[in-house]
Design an enzyme around this catalytic site. Sequence first.
Site, mmCIF file in Angstrom:
data_model
loop_
_atom_site.group_PDB
_atom_site.id
_atom_site.type_symbol
_atom_site.label_atom_id
_atom_site.label_comp_id
_atom_site.label_asym_id
_atom_site.label_seq_id
_atom_site.Cartn_x
_atom_site.Cartn_y
_atom_site.Cartn_z
ATOM 1 N N GLN A 116 -14.786 18.498 -127.190
ATOM 2 C CA GLN A 116 -15.054 17.230 -127.856
ATOM 3 C C GLN A 116 -16.141 17.412 -128.911
ATOM 4 O O GLN A 116 -15.861 17.825 -130.037
ATOM 5 C CB GLN A 116 -15.415 16.152 -126.834
ATOM 6 C CG GLN A 116 -14.226 15.747 -125.971
ATOM 7 C CD GLN A 116 -14.463 14.432 -125.255
ATOM 8 O OE1 GLN A 116 -14.916 13.446 -125.835
ATOM 9 N NE2 GLN A 116 -14.154 14.402 -123.973
ATOM 10 N N CYS A 117 -17.372 17.118 -128.570
ATOM 11 C CA CYS A 117 -18.423 17.117 -129.585
ATOM 12 C C CYS A 117 -18.684 18.497 -130.175
ATOM 13 O O CYS A 117 -18.988 18.622 -131.361
ATOM 14 C CB CYS A 117 -19.699 16.519 -129.010
ATOM 15 S SG CYS A 117 -19.474 14.791 -128.509
ATOM 16 N N CYS A 118 -18.543 19.539 -129.369
ATOM 17 C CA CYS A 118 -18.766 20.890 -129.900
ATOM 18 C C CYS A 118 -17.624 21.309 -130.821
ATOM 19 O O CYS A 118 -17.858 21.788 -131.939
ATOM 20 C CB CYS A 118 -18.921 21.880 -128.751
ATOM 21 S SG CYS A 118 -20.395 21.592 -127.740
#
Length: 207
Positions: A116-118
């Site tokens: 997700q965020c990475c």
Amino acid sequence: MNRALLVIDVQESFRRRPNWAAVSAPDIAGRAARLVAAARAAGDLVVWVLHAEPGTGGPFDPDLGHVRLMDGLAPGVGEPVLTKTSRNAFTTTGLAQLLTSRGIGEVVVCGIQTEQCCETTARLAADLGYRVTFVTDATATFPIEHRDAPPGRPLQEILADPATLPADQVIARTEYALAGRFATIASLDDLAPAQAPATGPEAAAVG
């Protein structure tokens, strides 16, 4: 200095969720700390990113006090701390402007969650022209339920469901998607080699 380490969402919020028991890397704070130490030793910029969901009443709501770095992590003098409300670390922060002002051309990505965020940060960074290194084993994630799974199931039921995607497969798919397209895949040992245990007379003298 033309490289920056982005430490993404290694925050207490995740430890407050029931699925923390199934996290792929319970020691993610220690892994991130190892990368931070190597980055500082190399003279790289370290940028800390936190995720917030104001007004939700959940663990990512800043009012509850969990939007803070996990124990063992702390910004050094002059290291920026950014708070985002989007999946990637660019859209809702001044990260791009910060990196441009510091002459950064390469970013190293670690943190939570792998896919997700990475991953979204790595993809956008590549699109913006940065060289991207994705340190997979310095990221962490969780098993993912099938999209048709009923909501609100207890963790054990989620893990027992054959339709649930295990965390190791989530991580592998992220590597397949990023490698050769958006990022160079690296390991923690590549960027922050563990020190070999002392041997010989010096070791015998210890203690």
